[in-house]
Design a protein around this motif. Structure first.
Motif, PDB file in Angstrom:
ATOM      1  N   GLY A  84       0.812  -1.213   0.000  1.00  0.00           N
ATOM      2  CA  GLY A  84       0.000   0.000   0.000  1.00  0.00           C
ATOM      3  C   GLY A  84       0.840   1.255   0.000  1.00  0.00           C
ATOM      4  O   GLY A  84       2.053   1.210   0.262  1.00  0.00           O
ATOM      5  N   TRP A  85       0.206   2.345  -0.313  1.00  0.00           N
ATOM      6  CA  TRP A  85       0.812   3.667  -0.237  1.00  0.00           C
ATOM      7  C   TRP A  85      -0.027   4.525   0.711  1.00  0.00           C
ATOM      8  O   TRP A  85      -1.262   4.501   0.666  1.00  0.00           O
ATOM      9  N   PHE A  86       0.685   5.274   1.521  1.00  0.00           N
ATOM     10  CA  PHE A  86       0.074   6.205   2.456  1.00  0.00           C
ATOM     11  C   PHE A  86       0.761   7.550   2.285  1.00  0.00           C
ATOM     12  O   PHE A  86       1.821   7.641   1.678  1.00  0.00           O
ATOM     13  N   ARG A  87       0.161   8.584   2.848  1.00  0.00           N
ATOM     14  CA  ARG A  87       0.806   9.889   2.796  1.00  0.00           C
ATOM     15  C   ARG A  87       0.508  10.675   4.062  1.00  0.00           C
ATOM     16  O   ARG A  87      -0.510  10.446   4.721  1.00  0.00           O
ATOM     17  N   GLN A  88       1.410  11.582   4.362  1.00  0.00           N
ATOM     18  CA  GLN A  88       1.231  12.436   5.531  1.00  0.00           C
ATOM     19  C   GLN A  88       1.643  13.852   5.171  1.00  0.00           C
ATOM     20  O   GLN A  88       2.808  14.099   4.835  1.00  0.00           O
ATOM     21  N   ALA A  89       0.685  14.750   5.228  1.00  0.00           N
ATOM     22  CA  ALA A  89       0.946  16.163   4.972  1.00  0.00           C
ATOM     23  C   ALA A  89       1.314  16.851   6.294  1.00  0.00           C
ATOM     24  O   ALA A  89       0.962  16.353   7.372  1.00  0.00           O
ATOM     25  N   PRO A  90       2.007  17.975   6.220  1.00  0.00           N
ATOM     26  CA  PRO A  90       2.393  18.684   7.452  1.00  0.00           C
ATOM     27  C   PRO A  90       1.188  19.007   8.323  1.00  0.00           C
ATOM     28  O   PRO A  90       0.184  19.533   7.838  1.00  0.00           O
ATOM     29  N   GLY A  91       1.282  18.655   9.596  1.00  0.00           N
ATOM     30  CA  GLY A  91       0.212  18.959  10.531  1.00  0.00           C
ATOM     31  C   GLY A  91      -0.984  18.038  10.447  1.00  0.00           C
ATOM     32  O   GLY A  91      -1.985  18.256  11.141  1.00  0.00           O
ATOM     33  N   LYS A  92      -0.891  17.001   9.602  1.00  0.00           N
ATOM     34  CA  LYS A  92      -2.023  16.084   9.451  1.00  0.00           C
ATOM     35  C   LYS A  92      -1.600  14.663   9.779  1.00  0.00           C
ATOM     36  O   LYS A  92      -0.414  14.344   9.785  1.00  0.00           O
ATOM     37  N   GLU A  93      -2.584  13.811  10.020  1.00  0.00           N
ATOM     38  CA  GLU A  93      -2.295  12.417  10.277  1.00  0.00           C
ATOM     39  C   GLU A  93      -2.001  11.689   8.968  1.00  0.00           C
ATOM     40  O   GLU A  93      -2.422  12.112   7.891  1.00  0.00           O
ATOM     41  N   ARG A  94      -1.278  10.592   9.090  1.00  0.00           N
ATOM     42  CA  ARG A  94      -1.007   9.772   7.915  1.00  0.00           C
ATOM     43  C   ARG A  94      -2.319   9.187   7.415  1.00  0.00           C
ATOM     44  O   ARG A  94      -3.148   8.725   8.205  1.00  0.00           O
ATOM     45  N   GLU A  95      -2.512   9.178   6.089  1.00  0.00           N
ATOM     46  CA  GLU A  95      -3.759   8.685   5.515  1.00  0.00           C
ATOM     47  C   GLU A  95      -3.493   7.653   4.423  1.00  0.00           C
ATOM     48  O   GLU A  95      -2.466   7.686   3.735  1.00  0.00           O
ATOM     49  N   PHE A  96      -4.438   6.776   4.262  1.00  0.00           N
ATOM     50  CA  PHE A  96      -4.390   5.734   3.232  1.00  0.00           C
ATOM     51  C   PHE A  96      -4.546   6.370   1.855  1.00  0.00           C
ATOM     52  O   PHE A  96      -5.372   7.279   1.665  1.00  0.00           O
ATOM     53  N   VAL A  97      -3.768   5.876   0.891  1.00  0.00           N
ATOM     54  CA  VAL A  97      -3.866   6.356  -0.486  1.00  0.00           C
ATOM     55  C   VAL A  97      -4.338   5.235  -1.417  1.00  0.00           C
ATOM     56  O   VAL A  97      -5.318   5.399  -2.141  1.00  0.00           O
ATOM     57  N   ALA A  98      -3.632   4.110  -1.393  1.00  0.00           N
ATOM     58  CA  ALA A  98      -3.962   3.027  -2.316  1.00  0.00           C
ATOM     59  C   ALA A  98      -3.354   1.733  -1.798  1.00  0.00           C
ATOM     60  O   ALA A  98      -2.389   1.746  -1.041  1.00  0.00           O
ATOM     61  N   ALA A  99      -3.933   0.606  -2.229  1.00  0.00           N
ATOM     62  CA  ALA A  99      -3.397  -0.703  -1.870  1.00  0.00           C
ATOM     63  C   ALA A  99      -3.631  -1.674  -3.011  1.00  0.00           C
ATOM     64  O   ALA A  99      -4.539  -1.498  -3.828  1.00  0.00           O
ATOM     65  N   ILE A 100      -2.792  -2.705  -3.053  1.00  0.00           N
ATOM     66  CA  ILE A 100      -2.894  -3.712  -4.090  1.00  0.00           C
ATOM     67  C   ILE A 100      -2.650  -5.079  -3.456  1.00  0.00           C
ATOM     68  O   ILE A 100      -1.791  -5.227  -2.585  1.00  0.00           O
ATOM     69  N   SER A 101      -3.420  -6.081  -3.876  1.00  0.00           N
ATOM     70  CA  SER A 101      -3.274  -7.426  -3.330  1.00  0.00           C
ATOM     71  C   SER A 101      -1.958  -8.045  -3.765  1.00  0.00           C
ATOM     72  O   SER A 101      -1.294  -7.545  -4.684  1.00  0.00           O
ATOM     73  N   TRP A 102      -1.581  -9.155  -3.143  1.00  0.00           N
ATOM     74  CA  TRP A 102      -0.285  -9.765  -3.440  1.00  0.00           C
ATOM     75  C   TRP A 102      -0.189 -10.172  -4.903  1.00  0.00           C
ATOM     76  O   TRP A 102       0.875 -10.112  -5.508  1.00  0.00           O
ATOM     77  N   SER A 103      -1.310 -10.582  -5.488  1.00  0.00           N
ATOM     78  CA  SER A 103      -1.306 -11.017  -6.885  1.00  0.00           C
ATOM     79  C   SER A 103      -1.430  -9.853  -7.860  1.00  0.00           C
ATOM     80  O   SER A 103      -1.188 -10.007  -9.057  1.00  0.00           O
ATOM     81  N   GLY A 104      -1.842  -8.706  -7.340  1.00  0.00           N
ATOM     82  CA  GLY A 104      -2.090  -7.568  -8.219  1.00  0.00           C
ATOM     83  C   GLY A 104      -3.498  -7.539  -8.799  1.00  0.00           C
ATOM     84  O   GLY A 104      -3.852  -6.609  -9.514  1.00  0.00           O
ATOM     85  N   GLY A 105      -4.298  -8.522  -8.437  1.00  0.00           N
ATOM     86  CA  GLY A 105      -5.628  -8.622  -9.022  1.00  0.00           C
ATOM     87  C   GLY A 105      -6.675  -7.714  -8.413  1.00  0.00           C
ATOM     88  O   GLY A 105      -7.711  -7.451  -9.019  1.00  0.00           O
TER      89      GLY A 105
END
Length: 123
Positions: free
Chosen positions: A35-56
């Motif tokens: 998965g990918w997450f992001r954290q902007a200044p002054g904000k909590e880390r948030e979920f961006v995207a995720a992919i299963s082990w197979s990519g499906g």
């Protein structure tokens, strides 16, 4: 110890594209969802995207759906995040993570985290 190392961040203008990469030091996490997450200044880390082990299967935050694409290449121990039509509000440190599935990752539950790469979008 398995490491996840992100790269590809940078400074771009609004509307531009960037491709983030995440390299795993071993094949151990090839059977994990990523998965990918992001954290902007002054904000909590948030979920961006995720992919299963197979990519499906993939999952995206509503804020990036239609603009970002997550993909993986298990042969290369890599996961990618293609970011198009970047907006100022996409500015953040982006983190790669490995987890047991899409739902745990969306909940922020990860077995391993990278150190992050900075993405800065100017308006």
């Amino acid at each position: 110890q398995v490491q996840l190392v992100e790269s590809g961040g940078g400074m771009v203008q609004a509307g531009a594209s960037l491709r983030l990469s995440c390299a795993a030091s071993t094949r151990t996490f090839n059977t994990y969802a990523k998965g990918w997450f992001r954290q902007a200044p002054g904000k909590e880390r948030e979920f961006v995207a995720a992919i299963s082990w197979s990519g499906g299967d993939t999952d995206y935050a509503d804020s990036v759906k239609g603009r970002f694409t997550i993909s993986r290449d298990n042969a290369k121990n890599m996961v990618y995040l293609q970011m198009n039509s970047l907006k100022y509000e996409d500015t953040a440190v982006y983190y790669c993570a490995a987890g047991l599935g899409l739902q745990p990752l969306r909940a922020g539950q990860a077995a391993n985290w990278g150190q992050g790469t900075q993405v800065t979008v100017s308006s």
